[in-house]
Scaffold this motif. Structure first.
Motif, PDB file in Angstrom:
ATOM      1  N   PRO A 202       0.805  -1.228   0.000  1.00  0.00           N
ATOM      2  CA  PRO A 202       0.000   0.000   0.000  1.00  0.00           C
ATOM      3  C   PRO A 202       0.837   1.277   0.000  1.00  0.00           C
ATOM      4  O   PRO A 202       0.513   2.245  -0.696  1.00  0.00           O
ATOM      5  CB  PRO A 202      -0.830  -0.128   1.287  1.00  0.00           C
ATOM      6  N   SER A 203       1.919   1.288   0.774  1.00  0.00           N
ATOM      7  CA  SER A 203       2.770   2.477   0.832  1.00  0.00           C
ATOM      8  C   SER A 203       3.443   2.732  -0.512  1.00  0.00           C
ATOM      9  O   SER A 203       3.550   3.886  -0.954  1.00  0.00           O
ATOM     10  CB  SER A 203       3.825   2.315   1.933  1.00  0.00           C
ATOM     11  N   PHE A 204       3.889   1.672  -1.180  1.00  0.00           N
ATOM     12  CA  PHE A 204       4.544   1.839  -2.476  1.00  0.00           C
ATOM     13  C   PHE A 204       3.547   2.259  -3.552  1.00  0.00           C
ATOM     14  O   PHE A 204       3.861   3.113  -4.401  1.00  0.00           O
ATOM     15  CB  PHE A 204       5.255   0.554  -2.888  1.00  0.00           C
ATOM     16  N   ILE A 205       2.355   1.677  -3.536  1.00  0.00           N
ATOM     17  CA  ILE A 205       1.335   2.052  -4.509  1.00  0.00           C
ATOM     18  C   ILE A 205       0.970   3.529  -4.348  1.00  0.00           C
ATOM     19  O   ILE A 205       0.796   4.259  -5.330  1.00  0.00           O
ATOM     20  CB  ILE A 205       0.086   1.164  -4.357  1.00  0.00           C
ATOM     21  N   ALA A 206       0.878   3.979  -3.093  1.00  0.00           N
ATOM     22  CA  ALA A 206       0.543   5.375  -2.832  1.00  0.00           C
ATOM     23  C   ALA A 206       1.611   6.331  -3.352  1.00  0.00           C
ATOM     24  O   ALA A 206       1.322   7.487  -3.684  1.00  0.00           O
ATOM     25  CB  ALA A 206       0.339   5.592  -1.330  1.00  0.00           C
ATOM     26  N   GLU A 207       2.870   5.871  -3.437  1.00  0.00           N
ATOM     27  CA  GLU A 207       3.972   6.723  -3.871  1.00  0.00           C
ATOM     28  C   GLU A 207       4.198   6.683  -5.386  1.00  0.00           C
ATOM     29  O   GLU A 207       4.976   7.468  -5.919  1.00  0.00           O
ATOM     30  CB  GLU A 207       5.265   6.290  -3.171  1.00  0.00           C
ATOM     31  N   MET A 208       3.516   5.756  -6.088  1.00  0.00           N
ATOM     32  CA  MET A 208       3.738   5.621  -7.523  1.00  0.00           C
ATOM     33  C   MET A 208       3.152   6.809  -8.292  1.00  0.00           C
ATOM     34  O   MET A 208       2.081   7.320  -7.937  1.00  0.00           O
ATOM     35  CB  MET A 208       3.108   4.314  -8.037  1.00  0.00           C
ATOM     36  N   LYS A 209       3.847   7.231  -9.356  1.00  0.00           N
ATOM     37  CA  LYS A 209       3.319   8.290 -10.223  1.00  0.00           C
ATOM     38  C   LYS A 209       2.057   7.821 -10.928  1.00  0.00           C
ATOM     39  O   LYS A 209       1.116   8.585 -11.120  1.00  0.00           O
ATOM     40  CB  LYS A 209       4.385   8.705 -11.233  1.00  0.00           C
ATOM     41  N   GLU A 210       2.045   6.567 -11.326  1.00  0.00           N
ATOM     42  CA  GLU A 210       0.866   5.996 -11.980  1.00  0.00           C
ATOM     43  C   GLU A 210       0.546   4.637 -11.346  1.00  0.00           C
ATOM     44  O   GLU A 210       1.065   3.599 -11.776  1.00  0.00           O
ATOM     45  CB  GLU A 210       1.107   5.834 -13.481  1.00  0.00           C
ATOM     46  N   PRO A 211      -0.277   4.628 -10.293  1.00  0.00           N
ATOM     47  CA  PRO A 211      -0.595   3.383  -9.580  1.00  0.00           C
ATOM     48  C   PRO A 211      -1.169   2.285 -10.479  1.00  0.00           C
ATOM     49  O   PRO A 211      -1.052   1.100 -10.160  1.00  0.00           O
ATOM     50  CB  PRO A 211      -1.612   3.841  -8.529  1.00  0.00           C
ATOM     51  N   ARG A 212      -1.775   2.666 -11.605  1.00  0.00           N
ATOM     52  CA  ARG A 212      -2.365   1.659 -12.480  1.00  0.00           C
ATOM     53  C   ARG A 212      -1.312   0.800 -13.177  1.00  0.00           C
ATOM     54  O   ARG A 212      -1.643  -0.233 -13.767  1.00  0.00           O
ATOM     55  CB  ARG A 212      -3.268   2.337 -13.521  1.00  0.00           C
ATOM     56  N   ASP A 213      -0.045   1.219 -13.113  1.00  0.00           N
ATOM     57  CA  ASP A 213       1.030   0.419 -13.699  1.00  0.00           C
ATOM     58  C   ASP A 213       1.535  -0.668 -12.753  1.00  0.00           C
ATOM     59  O   ASP A 213       2.394  -1.469 -13.138  1.00  0.00           O
ATOM     60  CB  ASP A 213       2.208   1.329 -14.091  1.00  0.00           C
ATOM     61  N   PHE A 214       1.010  -0.707 -11.546  1.00  0.00           N
ATOM     62  CA  PHE A 214       1.494  -1.660 -10.546  1.00  0.00           C
ATOM     63  C   PHE A 214       1.455  -3.120 -11.013  1.00  0.00           C
ATOM     64  O   PHE A 214       2.412  -3.870 -10.780  1.00  0.00           O
ATOM     65  CB  PHE A 214       0.704  -1.501  -9.246  1.00  0.00           C
ATOM     66  N   PRO A 215       0.386  -3.584 -11.685  1.00  0.00           N
ATOM     67  CA  PRO A 215       0.353  -4.993 -12.101  1.00  0.00           C
ATOM     68  C   PRO A 215       1.515  -5.403 -12.999  1.00  0.00           C
ATOM     69  O   PRO A 215       1.930  -6.566 -12.977  1.00  0.00           O
ATOM     70  CB  PRO A 215      -0.988  -5.123 -12.831  1.00  0.00           C
ATOM     71  N   LYS A 216       2.047  -4.477 -13.792  1.00  0.00           N
ATOM     72  CA  LYS A 216       3.178  -4.814 -14.665  1.00  0.00           C
ATOM     73  C   LYS A 216       4.381  -5.264 -13.817  1.00  0.00           C
ATOM     74  O   LYS A 216       5.002  -6.288 -14.107  1.00  0.00           O
ATOM     75  CB  LYS A 216       3.562  -3.615 -15.525  1.00  0.00           C
ATOM     76  N   ALA A 217       4.677  -4.471 -12.796  1.00  0.00           N
ATOM     77  CA  ALA A 217       5.794  -4.814 -11.912  1.00  0.00           C
ATOM     78  C   ALA A 217       5.495  -6.092 -11.136  1.00  0.00           C
ATOM     79  O   ALA A 217       6.379  -6.933 -10.921  1.00  0.00           O
ATOM     80  CB  ALA A 217       6.075  -3.658 -10.951  1.00  0.00           C
ATOM     81  N   LEU A 218       4.233  -6.255 -10.726  1.00  0.00           N
ATOM     82  CA  LEU A 218       3.848  -7.438  -9.953  1.00  0.00           C
ATOM     83  C   LEU A 218       4.009  -8.711 -10.766  1.00  0.00           C
ATOM     84  O   LEU A 218       4.565  -9.710 -10.278  1.00  0.00           O
ATOM     85  CB  LEU A 218       2.400  -7.286  -9.484  1.00  0.00           C
ATOM     86  N   TRP A 219       3.537  -8.704 -12.007  1.00  0.00           N
ATOM     87  CA  TRP A 219       3.669  -9.883 -12.864  1.00  0.00           C
ATOM     88  C   TRP A 219       5.148 -10.205 -13.126  1.00  0.00           C
ATOM     89  O   TRP A 219       5.551 -11.380 -13.059  1.00  0.00           O
ATOM     90  CB  TRP A 219       2.942  -9.658 -14.189  1.00  0.00           C
ATOM     91  N   ALA A 220       5.933  -9.183 -13.435  1.00  0.00           N
ATOM     92  CA  ALA A 220       7.359  -9.411 -13.698  1.00  0.00           C
ATOM     93  C   ALA A 220       8.048 -10.005 -12.481  1.00  0.00           C
ATOM     94  O   ALA A 220       8.833 -10.962 -12.588  1.00  0.00           O
ATOM     95  CB  ALA A 220       8.031  -8.094 -14.096  1.00  0.00           C
ATOM     96  N   CYS A 221       7.744  -9.460 -11.304  1.00  0.00           N
ATOM     97  CA  CYS A 221       8.352  -9.945 -10.067  1.00  0.00           C
ATOM     98  C   CYS A 221       7.954 -11.391  -9.778  1.00  0.00           C
ATOM     99  O   CYS A 221       8.792 -12.223  -9.427  1.00  0.00           O
ATOM    100  CB  CYS A 221       7.937  -9.041  -8.905  1.00  0.00           C
ATOM    101  N   THR A 222       6.668 -11.707  -9.952  1.00  0.00           N
ATOM    102  CA  THR A 222       6.184 -13.061  -9.666  1.00  0.00           C
ATOM    103  C   THR A 222       6.818 -14.092 -10.596  1.00  0.00           C
ATOM    104  O   THR A 222       7.250 -15.167 -10.145  1.00  0.00           O
ATOM    105  CB  THR A 222       4.650 -13.113  -9.812  1.00  0.00           C
TER     106      THR A 222
END
Length: 402
Positions: A202-222
């Motif tokens: 939650p803290s990282f999502i809140a700091e993102m310039k574009e929170p909607r891009d979060f799934p891209k990083a999540l999929w790559a990490c997983t």
């Protein structure tokens, strides 16, 4: 790796990674709906009827979770230094306790800078060094003639009379018949800890310039986690076998190889512990430093009270990952569906609604299982290790090197 069955551990690795992926996407959706969310404490309050007690309960669990992770890094730091020393030394008074205290103080100092910009760079560097470390562990496990502790013939410890591991490494595709519920569940808890980290999102999502891009990083990490953990764990186990596996796995390498591979974990030992010490406060730097110092002192006490790596991992998983890895996000799913006017299994009669509803019920029940059976297995495992004399006592001065 912390289990004695290759197939079981690989399946659990993939399943746990996919569960974390799914629950992280639920968390992300919840954060998009509630941009006012700053951290997991706010989410906890929203999930449980917007009650203030829920915020405080989540906050206490949050701080305890982070402090236990700090303790893990204090313990690992002491293991690393003692591993380099190579055993007992008279140069340091009360060796393990002293080294652990020094690690805690160094970590406290490193915790003081608290911007996400600084932490992101430290986290990136730590990830790179960790990758190098585990790849070296795989290479060394493959090229060494025998794992550490190898005996060609059965041998008995002259002090305890116990039969020591012996013979060629035994690699099994299914769990051994001697695997108990306690040891098997503790192994799963160890694997789960490696993946579960939604508490920080939650803290990282809140700091993102574009929170909607979060799934891209999540999929790559997983995807990278599944590949790296499966290959590294499977390869090290294949060369080490059931008899010679240790926790952490660096201990199964020959002394020189062990010291080289373990050394690349230094940034991770310090800076990932620092990441979890980075809690928010609205008061000045003096109070901030005092709060951090208190958490690191508590982490030092925990590290010396539970001075064995595997059991501390299991305790973390059972007490905290049960909530922050499972229960919270299953509840979040149903809260969002209720807000949409269609709670799965009740109003949403589509196949997807039924399947997602059942899946999230299973996720919540898994968290409850972690909290109840997992805590029992962890505590019983600690008792068994003490009774067997395989671990040191709390605040032991003896070296805990691997």
């Amino acid at each position: 790796m912390h289990t004695n069955a290759l197939r079981k551990s690989l399946i659990l690795t993939v399943v746990q990674a996919l569960i974390v992926l799914y629950t992280s996407l639920i968390l992300w959706q919840f954060c998009l709906r509630h941009p006012e969310v700053r951290d997991v404490c706010d989410i906890g309050q929203m999930l449980f009827w917007n009650k203030k007690w829920a915020w405080w309960f989540t906050a206490v669990m949050f701080v305890l979770n982070n402090t236990f992770i700090q303790a893990l890094h204090v313990l690992t730091g002491a293991k690393y230094v003692n591993t380099l020393i190579g055993g007992e030394t008279t140069a340091i008074s009360c060796q393990t306790v002293t080294i652990g205290f020094i690690v805690a103080i160094l970590s406290w100092i490193a915790s003081l800078p608290r911007t996400f910009g600084v932490l992101s760079h430290l986290g990136t560097g730590s990830a790179i060094f960790t990758f190098v470390s585990v790849i070296l562990a795989v290479i060394f496990a493959g090229i060494e003639s025998h794992p550490a502790g190898y005996n060609p013939v059965p041998t008995t410890d002259p002090l305890t009379g116990k039969v020591l591991p012996s013979g060629a490494p035994i690699v099994t595709v299914i769990p051994l018949a001697t695997t108990t519920f306690v040891s098997g569940l503790n192994a799963f808890l160890n694997i789960s800890y490696t993946f579960i980290g939604q508490i920080t999102l939650p803290s990282f999502i809140a700091e993102m310039k574009e929170p909607r891009d979060f799934p891209k990083a999540l999929w790559a990490c997983t995807i990278l986690e599944i590949i790296v953990f499966s290959i590294v764990g499977g390869a090290v186990y294949a060369y080490t076998g059931n008899q010679y596996m240790t926790s952490p796995a660096f201990g199964s390498l020959q002394p020189l190889y062990k010291k080289i591979a373990f050394s690349f974990m230094i940034p991770t030992i310090i800076f990932l512990g620092v990441l979890y010490a980075n809690e928010n406060t609205v008061v000045g730097w003096t109070v901030w430093a005092g709060i951090l110092l208190a958490t690191w002192i508590l982490a030092f006490i925990i590290a010396n009270s539970i001075p064995f790596f595997s059991s501390l991992l299991s305790l973390l998983s059972s007490l905290f990952d049960s909530f922050f890895g499972f229960i919270f996000w299953g509840v979040a799913y149903f809260r969002m569906r209720k807000a949409d006017g269609a709670v799965s299994l009740i109003k949403d009669r589509t196949i997807r609604g039924w399947l997602e509803g059942i899946l999230n019920i299973i996720i919540i029940l898994t968290g409850i299982f972690f909290l109840t059976a997992g805590t029992y297995a962890t505590v019983q495992g600690i008792i068994d290790e003490y009774e067997a004399g395989t671990v040191g006592r709390p605040f032991s001065c003896a070296s805990n090197g691997i």
